[in-house]
Design a protein around this motif. Structure first.
Motif, short mmCIF file in Angstrom:
data_model
loop_
_atom_site.label_atom_id
_atom_site.label_comp_id
_atom_site.label_asym_id
_atom_site.label_seq_id
_atom_site.Cartn_x
_atom_site.Cartn_y
_atom_site.Cartn_z
N VAL A 30 25.14 -1.01 39.37
CA VAL A 30 23.85 -1.53 38.89
C VAL A 30 23.93 -1.63 37.38
O VAL A 30 24.09 -0.61 36.69
CB VAL A 30 22.68 -0.63 39.32
N PHE A 31 23.83 -2.84 36.86
CA PHE A 31 23.94 -3.09 35.43
C PHE A 31 22.60 -3.61 34.94
O PHE A 31 22.22 -4.74 35.23
CB PHE A 31 25.05 -4.12 35.16
N GLN A 267 11.98 3.11 37.90
CA GLN A 267 11.69 2.70 39.28
C GLN A 267 12.95 2.29 40.02
O GLN A 267 13.11 2.56 41.22
CB GLN A 267 10.68 1.55 39.27
N VAL A 268 13.87 1.64 39.33
CA VAL A 268 15.14 1.25 39.96
C VAL A 268 15.96 2.50 40.27
O VAL A 268 16.56 2.62 41.36
CB VAL A 268 15.93 0.30 39.04
N LEU A 269 15.98 3.46 39.35
CA LEU A 269 16.70 4.71 39.60
C LEU A 269 16.09 5.47 40.78
O LEU A 269 16.81 6.02 41.62
CB LEU A 269 16.68 5.58 38.35
N ASP A 270 14.77 5.48 40.85
CA ASP A 270 14.10 6.14 41.97
C ASP A 270 14.45 5.47 43.29
O ASP A 270 14.60 6.14 44.32
CB ASP A 270 12.59 6.12 41.77
N ALA A 271 14.56 4.14 43.27
CA ALA A 271 14.90 3.40 44.49
C ALA A 271 16.29 3.79 44.99
O ALA A 271 16.52 3.93 46.20
CB ALA A 271 14.82 1.91 44.23
N LEU A 272 17.22 3.99 44.06
CA LEU A 272 18.56 4.43 44.46
C LEU A 272 18.51 5.82 45.07
O LEU A 272 19.16 6.09 46.09
CB LEU A 272 19.48 4.43 43.24
N GLY A 276 19.20 7.10 49.14
CA GLY A 276 20.37 7.94 49.35
C GLY A 276 21.64 7.38 48.74
O GLY A 276 22.74 7.71 49.18
N LEU A 277 21.50 6.56 47.71
CA LEU A 277 22.64 5.87 47.11
C LEU A 277 23.03 6.44 45.73
O LEU A 277 23.90 5.89 45.07
CB LEU A 277 22.33 4.38 46.97
N ARG A 278 22.40 7.48 45.33
CA ARG A 278 22.57 8.01 43.98
C ARG A 278 24.01 8.38 43.64
O ARG A 278 24.56 7.96 42.62
CB ARG A 278 21.67 9.23 43.81
N THR A 281 26.79 5.45 43.13
CA THR A 281 26.34 4.24 42.43
C THR A 281 26.57 4.42 40.93
O THR A 281 26.10 5.39 40.33
CB THR A 281 24.85 3.95 42.70
N LEU A 282 27.31 3.50 40.35
CA LEU A 282 27.51 3.46 38.90
C LEU A 282 26.36 2.69 38.30
O LEU A 282 26.20 1.50 38.57
CB LEU A 282 28.84 2.79 38.57
N VAL A 283 25.53 3.36 37.52
CA VAL A 283 24.40 2.73 36.85
C VAL A 283 24.73 2.62 35.36
O VAL A 283 25.14 3.60 34.73
CB VAL A 283 23.11 3.54 37.02
N ILE A 284 24.54 1.44 34.82
CA ILE A 284 24.73 1.21 33.39
C ILE A 284 23.43 0.65 32.82
O ILE A 284 22.91 -0.35 33.32
CB ILE A 284 25.88 0.21 33.11
N VAL A 285 22.90 1.29 31.80
CA VAL A 285 21.71 0.80 31.11
C VAL A 285 22.11 0.52 29.66
O VAL A 285 22.59 1.41 28.96
CB VAL A 285 20.56 1.82 31.16
#
Length: 493
Positions: A30-31, A267-272, A276-278, A281-285
């Motif tokens: 998630v970018f 909200q996007v982080l909460d959705a992950l 159950g995808l936390r 999942t590589l999250v980049i902000v």
């Protein structure tokens, strides 16, 4: 859609290599790209001179890794987006200054490998939700045309968003290759143009957020990994925070809009988490460039908020405040919580990083200016694969960075800050600027006269990077257009 044979071969090569990694081991990516958010707008990056609360991004940082020396490939938005999705500098294309507009033609060539194209070939579902701003086949004057050469022809399975910046017409949502409503009226957000009747700027961030949350929820029910590219329209102009966020920051509407942006990211982080995808999942902000002058920076500084922190300059500038940006990542399966990396990286590095994650080998004609930062995510040094990092200002002026040294090949800012690119003052200053960023991150002392050998060596290095068509190891490539390393600007009295 018919792909060129060269692209098909590249994709098949990537896909075959990627089969070496088990499908369930591939992380979701998630970018999230904020628009015009300065390094100092994130509270945890600027605790002493930052007055905007960003609890969601701060929490992300505590759960992951902060990069303190991350850069966009340009100090304005279209060029940066090109670099993110292709791993190649924008100035190798026809776009060697400024940005595109809402009706402009595509900047990414149809046969160029993109990050979503790479990941799609390796089993990913790919989606873009947000501001495109890379050009598309959008006939002007038609109320509801079929859109060609949009994101779904450049590697994305789906697209929901707008064509360019929120202050550029057409003012309407696009779903795939059609407007969600025809352009039946005219509206104005700084610029005037065709618009859908129900389209309102204040609704854009909530709509993008809802669409992203829905996408994550749907993907959680499948077995496929996904790539979500979420380029936001905030806190770029028009600065239109929703009513619930107005006057929350106490420093003005820009601060309110940053807080709303932070909440959208949350909200996007909460959705992950909810899906159950936390963990995998590589999250980049991050952001596409520094804070804009339109944010009324002097007024914010009087209230104690410095959007560029201790850096010089703003959006458009060749100075650090124009292109050094927040870059915060979380990937619990791989990244140690609360960690930090001080290595110099670029947003272009998404391409090579994605390739290494899926076990793919990039062809020579892809990701020419991209280096994998996967080792850094795992707490290890990044191998020295890139000769140097190249910066680019709004007016096309260059800078090159190697280690502590930054050489600017002009006498001015290249953008809106003083000395301006077209000012009389700029004509009285040395043609080069050399800064020691280890000891002078605010770029206050020009050392070009004291270290002529450094100026000469770095100038030669930039000449080579331009001529080779790449800044990483590999076969030399051709640029799309002739490139002038030093720009000549008309002086305005």
């Amino acid at each position: 859609m018919k792909f060129p044979s060269s692209l098909i071969i590249s994709l098949l090569s990537c896909a075959l290599t990627g089969q070496l990694i088990a499908e369930n081991a591939k992380p979701n990516i998630v970018f999230i790209l904020a628009d015009d958010m300065g390094y100092g707008d994130v509270q945890c990056l600027n605790p002493e001179r930052g007055k905007i609360e960003t609890p969601k991004i701060d929490q992300l940082a505590s759960e992951g890794m902060i990069f303190t020396d991350a850069h966009t490939s340009s100090s304005v938005c279209t060029p940066t987006r090109y670099g993110i999705l292709t791993g190649r500098y924008n100035w190798r294309t026809r776009l060697q200054r400024f940005v595109l507009y809402g009706y402009d033609k595509p900047l990414i060539a149809a046969d160029r490998l993109t990050v979503p194209g790479l990941l799609k070939a390796n089993g990913y579902t790919t989606a873009c939700i947000g501001k495109w701003h890379l050009g598309m086949g959008l006939p002007e004057g038609e109320p509801n045309p079929i859109i060609t050469d949009g994101p779904t022809t450049r590697g994305f399975d789906s697209f929901f968003g707008i064509s360019a910046s929120l202050d550029m017409p057409p003012f309407a949502f696009i779903d795939g290759d059609r407007f969600t409503q025809p352009l039946t009226t005219t509206k104005k957000w700084q610029r005037t143009g065709a618009a859908a009747a129900d389209f309102e700027a204040v609704d854009v961030i909530p709509t993008f957020t809802r669409k992203a949350v829905e996408f994550i929820g749907a993907q959680a029910k499948t077995e496929k990994p996904f790539f979500l590219f979420m380029p936001l329209t905030s806190p770029h102009t028009p600065i239109v925070p929703n009513k619930e966020w107005q006057k929350k920051s106490k420093i003005g509407s820009y601060g309110d809009f940053v807080m709303e942006t932070d909440d959208a990211i949350g909200q996007v982080l909460d959705a992950l988490d909810d899906a159950g995808l936390r963990d995998n999942t590589l999250v980049i902000v991050t952001a596409d460039n520094g804070c804009s002058k339109a944010a009324r920076v002097p007024a914010m500084e009087k209230k104690g908020h410095f959007p560029s922190a201790n850096l010089r300059g703003l959006k458009t500038d060749i100075f650090e405040g124009g292109h050094r940006v927040p870059f915060i990542v979380r990937w619990p399966d791989q990244i140690k919580a609360g960690s930090r990396c001080d290595e110099t990286i670029c947003l272009n590095d998404l391409m090579a990083t994605s390739a290494e994650i899926v076990g793919a080998t990039l062809p020579d004609n892809a990701g020419e200016d991209s280096v994998s930062i996967l080792p850094a995510l795992r707490g290890k040094p990044i191998p020295p694969q890139r000769e140097a990092l190249v910066h680019h200002a709004m007016e096309g002026d260059f800078a090159i960075r190697q280690g502590k040294w930054k050489l600017i090949l002009c006498s001015h800012s290249g953008g809106v800050s003083d000395p301006k690119y077209n000012s009389v003052k700029a004509t009285t200053l040395p043609e080069n600027q050399l800064y020691d960023l280890d000891n002078d991150p605010g770029e206050t002392s020009n050392l070009q006269a004291s270290y002529p050998e450094v100026v000469a060596a770095m100038t030669k290095q930039l000449e080579k990077i331009i001529a080779d068509g790449r800044s990483t190891p590999g076969k030399p490539q051709k640029n799309d257009a002739p490139i002038k390393m030093r720009k000549v600007h008309k002086t305005q009295e």
